[in-house]
Each structure stands twice: as structure tokens, then as C-alpha cells.
Design a protein around this motif. Structure first.
Motif, PDB file in Angstrom:
ATOM      1  N   THR A  10       0.831  -1.203   0.000  1.00 43.17           N
ATOM      2  CA  THR A  10       0.000   0.000   0.000  1.00 43.17           C
ATOM      3  C   THR A  10       0.866   1.254   0.000  1.00 43.17           C
ATOM      4  OG1 THR A  10      -1.792  -1.152   1.129  1.00 43.17           O
ATOM      5  CG2 THR A  10      -1.782   1.259   1.279  1.00 43.17           C
ATOM      6  N   GLU A  11       1.901   1.272   0.822  1.00 42.37           N
ATOM      7  CA  GLU A  11       2.793   2.438   0.882  1.00 42.37           C
ATOM      8  C   GLU A  11       3.528   2.640  -0.439  1.00 42.37           C
ATOM      9  OE1 GLU A  11       5.188   1.861   4.376  1.00 42.37           O
ATOM     10  OE2 GLU A  11       3.488   2.215   5.716  1.00 42.37           O
ATOM     11  N   PHE A  12       3.911   1.551  -1.094  1.00 43.35           N
ATOM     12  CA  PHE A  12       4.559   1.636  -2.405  1.00 43.35           C
ATOM     13  C   PHE A  12       3.594   2.224  -3.439  1.00 43.35           C
ATOM     14  CE2 PHE A  12       5.231  -0.471  -6.544  1.00 43.35           C
ATOM     15  CZ  PHE A  12       6.449   0.091  -6.883  1.00 43.35           C
ATOM     16  N   ILE A  13       2.377   1.714  -3.452  1.00 41.25           N
ATOM     17  CA  ILE A  13       1.369   2.196  -4.407  1.00 41.25           C
ATOM     18  C   ILE A  13       1.127   3.697  -4.213  1.00 41.25           C
ATOM     19  CG2 ILE A  13      -1.101   2.090  -4.961  1.00 41.25           C
ATOM     20  CD1 ILE A  13      -0.855  -0.989  -4.319  1.00 41.25           C
ATOM     21  N   LEU A  14       0.989   4.120  -2.970  1.00 40.65           N
ATOM     22  CA  LEU A  14       0.744   5.533  -2.703  1.00 40.65           C
ATOM     23  C   LEU A  14       1.930   6.409  -3.106  1.00 40.65           C
ATOM     24  CD1 LEU A  14      -1.121   5.284   0.713  1.00 40.65           C
ATOM     25  CD2 LEU A  14      -2.099   5.837  -1.542  1.00 40.65           C
ATOM     26  N   ALA A  15       3.143   5.921  -2.866  1.00 37.60           N
ATOM     27  CA  ALA A  15       4.332   6.682  -3.261  1.00 37.60           C
ATOM     28  C   ALA A  15       4.388   6.845  -4.781  1.00 37.60           C
ATOM     29  CB  ALA A  15       5.592   5.997  -2.746  1.00 37.60           C
ATOM     30  N   VAL A  16       4.073   5.772  -5.512  1.00 41.54           N
ATOM     31  CA  VAL A  16       4.062   5.854  -6.974  1.00 41.54           C
ATOM     32  C   VAL A  16       2.956   6.796  -7.436  1.00 41.54           C
ATOM     33  CG1 VAL A  16       3.684   4.555  -9.110  1.00 41.54           C
ATOM     34  CG2 VAL A  16       5.097   3.562  -7.300  1.00 41.54           C
ATOM     35  N   LYS A  17       1.770   6.610  -6.884  1.00 41.87           N
ATOM     36  CA  LYS A  17       0.623   7.440  -7.271  1.00 41.87           C
ATOM     37  C   LYS A  17       0.904   8.916  -7.044  1.00 41.87           C
ATOM     38  CE  LYS A  17      -4.283   8.079  -6.225  1.00 41.87           C
ATOM     39  NZ  LYS A  17      -4.178   9.504  -6.043  1.00 41.87           N
ATOM     40  N   ASN A  18       1.586   9.223  -5.937  1.00 41.05           N
ATOM     41  CA  ASN A  18       1.864  10.615  -5.589  1.00 41.05           C
ATOM     42  C   ASN A  18       3.152  11.147  -6.202  1.00 41.05           C
ATOM     43  OD1 ASN A  18      -0.488  10.811  -4.047  1.00 41.05           O
ATOM     44  ND2 ASN A  18       0.530   9.956  -2.254  1.00 41.05           N
ATOM     45  N   GLY A  19       3.839  10.318  -6.997  1.00 39.72           N
ATOM     46  CA  GLY A  19       5.053  10.768  -7.677  1.00 39.72           C
ATOM     47  C   GLY A  19       6.199  11.103  -6.753  1.00 39.72           C
ATOM     48  N   SER A  78       9.378  10.235  -5.847  1.00 41.58           N
ATOM     49  CA  SER A  78      10.429   9.368  -6.368  1.00 41.58           C
ATOM     50  C   SER A  78      11.348   8.798  -5.284  1.00 41.58           C
ATOM     51  CB  SER A  78      11.246  10.084  -7.437  1.00 41.58           C
ATOM     52  OG  SER A  78      11.781  11.281  -6.929  1.00 41.58           O
ATOM     53  N   GLY A  79      11.740   9.580  -4.318  1.00 37.97           N
ATOM     54  CA  GLY A  79      12.584   9.063  -3.238  1.00 37.97           C
ATOM     55  C   GLY A  79      11.875   7.989  -2.422  1.00 37.97           C
ATOM     56  N   ARG A  80      10.612   8.241  -2.136  1.00 43.57           N
ATOM     57  CA  ARG A  80       9.817   7.278  -1.360  1.00 43.57           C
ATOM     58  C   ARG A  80       9.546   6.002  -2.152  1.00 43.57           C
ATOM     59  NH1 ARG A  80       9.172   6.982   3.613  1.00 43.57           N
ATOM     60  NH2 ARG A  80       7.045   6.240   3.411  1.00 43.57           N
ATOM     61  N   ILE A  81       9.435   6.100  -3.462  1.00 45.59           N
ATOM     62  CA  ILE A  81       9.160   4.917  -4.278  1.00 45.59           C
ATOM     63  C   ILE A  81      10.242   3.873  -4.061  1.00 45.59           C
ATOM     64  CG2 ILE A  81       8.990   4.025  -6.635  1.00 45.59           C
ATOM     65  CD1 ILE A  81       7.689   6.770  -7.371  1.00 45.59           C
ATOM     66  N   ALA A  82      11.492   4.284  -4.145  1.00 48.69           N
ATOM     67  CA  ALA A  82      12.603   3.341  -3.955  1.00 48.69           C
ATOM     68  C   ALA A  82      12.601   2.777  -2.540  1.00 48.69           C
ATOM     69  CB  ALA A  82      13.939   4.017  -4.258  1.00 48.69           C
ATOM     70  N   GLU A  83      12.352   3.623  -1.551  1.00 46.81           N
ATOM     71  CA  GLU A  83      12.311   3.162  -0.160  1.00 46.81           C
ATOM     72  C   GLU A  83      11.208   2.135   0.056  1.00 46.81           C
ATOM     73  OE1 GLU A  83      11.814   6.646   2.236  1.00 46.81           O
ATOM     74  OE2 GLU A  83      13.742   7.501   1.602  1.00 46.81           O
ATOM     75  N   GLU A  84      10.028   2.440  -0.441  1.00 49.84           N
ATOM     76  CA  GLU A  84       8.891   1.539  -0.246  1.00 49.84           C
ATOM     77  C   GLU A  84       9.049   0.262  -1.065  1.00 49.84           C
ATOM     78  OE1 GLU A  84       7.105   1.947   2.208  1.00 49.84           O
ATOM     79  OE2 GLU A  84       7.375   4.067   2.605  1.00 49.84           O
ATOM     80  N   ALA A  85       9.651   0.360  -2.238  1.00 43.27           N
ATOM     81  CA  ALA A  85       9.920  -0.840  -3.036  1.00 43.27           C
ATOM     82  C   ALA A  85      10.890  -1.752  -2.293  1.00 43.27           C
ATOM     83  CB  ALA A  85      10.473  -0.466  -4.410  1.00 43.27           C
ATOM     84  N   ALA A  86      11.904  -1.173  -1.663  1.00 44.89           N
ATOM     85  CA  ALA A  86      12.856  -1.966  -0.885  1.00 44.89           C
ATOM     86  C   ALA A  86      12.153  -2.628   0.299  1.00 44.89           C
ATOM     87  CB  ALA A  86      14.008  -1.084  -0.404  1.00 44.89           C
ATOM     88  N   ASP A  87      11.301  -1.880   0.987  1.00 47.23           N
ATOM     89  CA  ASP A  87      10.554  -2.448   2.110  1.00 47.23           C
ATOM     90  C   ASP A  87       9.662  -3.590   1.644  1.00 47.23           C
ATOM     91  OD1 ASP A  87      11.656  -0.636   3.891  1.00 47.23           O
ATOM     92  OD2 ASP A  87       9.889   0.660   3.970  1.00 47.23           O
ATOM     93  N   LEU A  88       8.981  -3.391   0.515  1.00 43.94           N
ATOM     94  CA  LEU A  88       8.093  -4.421  -0.011  1.00 43.94           C
ATOM     95  C   LEU A  88       8.866  -5.666  -0.400  1.00 43.94           C
ATOM     96  CD1 LEU A  88       5.349  -5.418  -0.954  1.00 43.94           C
ATOM     97  CD2 LEU A  88       5.688  -4.122  -3.081  1.00 43.94           C
TER      98      LEU A  88
END
Length: 99
Positions: free
Chosen positions: A49-58, A60-70
Motif C-alpha cells: 500500500t505504501e509503495f502504491i501511494l508513493a508511486v501514485k503521488n510521484g 520518487s525518493g519514497r518509491i525506492a524506499e517503499e519498493a525496498a521495504d516491499l
């Protein structure tokens, strides 16, 4: 260290923590939680969910962090389900060859 080496090393740590528990280990707290496999699965859902929201909200820094967590929590959940990472990698390889 290659990307695949990093994933393999992370997997080895997760396997080792399951075989040789370390009390302060986050991996062990997930694998030995009173909820059983539900705990690592909850974390996969949360991180997805956090990854999806980071991508949706653009973000970019959070996308990589959340992808790593996922990815990390998926590896822990695979281990909790007694599914070896090699099976997932074999499946990915078979899909690549067939297309």
C-alpha cells in the motif's frame, strides 16, 4: 556486489535468522510472531500500500524506499511460507524464456 548478489545475501540472512534466531532481530520478530505467518503477510500488505501511494503521488525518493521495504517483506513472507527464493527466480526465468 551485483544486484542478484545483494538479494541472495539478504535471503541468506533471512534463512539464517530462521535457523539460528537472534533475539533482537527484526526478521525473527516477524518469523516468530504470535500471529504466525499473518504477521509477515500483514507487513507485505502494508508495504504494498505504501509503495502504491508513493508511486501514485510521484514521490520518487519514497518509491525506492517503499519498493525496498516491499521486497524485503516479501522475502520474509516467502521464507515463512517455506517457499525457497530459487522457486520464484526459476519462475521468473521461465517466463522470460517463453516470451
Amino acid at each position: 556486489m551485483t544486484d542478484t548478489d545483494l538479494i541472495a545475501e539478504l535471503w541468506d540472512v533471512i534463512v539464517d535468522r530462521r535457523l539460528h534466531p537472534v533475539e533482537e532481530s527484526y526478521v525473527n520478530s516477524l518469523l516468530s510472531h504470535r500471529k504466525g505467518i499473518d504477521k509477515p503477510l500483514e507487513k507485505v500488505g502494508e508495504e504494498a500500500t505504501e509503495f502504491i501511494l508513493a508511486v501514485k503521488n510521484g514521490e520518487s525518493g519514497r518509491i525506492a524506499e517503499e519498493a525496498a521495504d516491499l521486497l524485503f517483506h516479501m522475502l520474509v513472507a516467502l521464507n515463512a511460507a517455506d517457499v525457497d527464493l530459487s522457486l520464484v527466480l526459476d519462475e521468473l526465468a521461465s517466463r522470460r524464456r517463453s516470451r
